[in-house]
Enzyme design. Structure first.
Site, PDB file in Angstrom:
ATOM      1  N   CYS A  39       0.883  -1.174   0.000  1.00 44.32           N
ATOM      2  CA  CYS A  39       0.000   0.000   0.000  1.00 44.32           C
ATOM      3  C   CYS A  39       0.914   1.217   0.000  1.00 44.32           C
ATOM      4  CB  CYS A  39      -0.945  -0.032   1.201  1.00 44.32           C
ATOM      5  SG  CYS A  39      -0.105   0.021   2.804  1.00 44.32           S
ATOM      6  N   LEU A  40       0.419   2.355   0.409  1.00 49.81           N
ATOM      7  CA  LEU A  40       1.237   3.560   0.371  1.00 49.81           C
ATOM      8  C   LEU A  40       2.182   3.661   1.570  1.00 49.81           C
ATOM      9  CD1 LEU A  40       1.547   5.870  -1.633  1.00 49.81           C
ATOM     10  CD2 LEU A  40      -0.057   7.194  -0.261  1.00 49.81           C
TER      11      LEU A  40
END
Length: 100
Positions: free
Chosen positions: A81-82
């Site tokens: 994810c980020l």
């Protein structure tokens, strides 16, 4: 930050090395984040909110929806994810569904 079962955190270089093997890389960011920040090559996007349902799909339905063979419960899978928070949640969801 990337997250894998044996190693809670992977560098991008470690992920690239892993991708030379048969690991499935699932990016759990939202579609707008992929559009804004870019897609990681050879990853499939399954937003975190869809993940539990996706991992319980019929394999044919999974292939139709995500254009990728559905992982078996013993296949190597990496979530990203980020910032790392959602990938850890994704790992927890997968493990609760019996993925090792």
């Amino acid at each position: 930050s990337l997250c894998a079962g044996g190693a809670p955190s992977l560098s991008y270089r470690e992920l690239k090395d892993l991708k030379k093997t048969s690991v499935l890389h699932i990016d759990v960011r939202e579609k707008w984040e992929i559009d804004r920040f870019g897609k990681i090559p050879e990853s499939i996007n399954i937003p975190l909110g869809e993940l539990v349902e996706a991992l319980q799909m019929d394999p044919e339905e999974f292939k139709k929806q995500y254009n990728q063979k559905m992982p078996s419960k013993s296949d190597p899978v990496v979530f990203s994810c980020l910032a790392g928070t959602r990938s850890k949640q994704a790992l927890g969801f997968a493990m609760s569904l019996g993925f090792s």
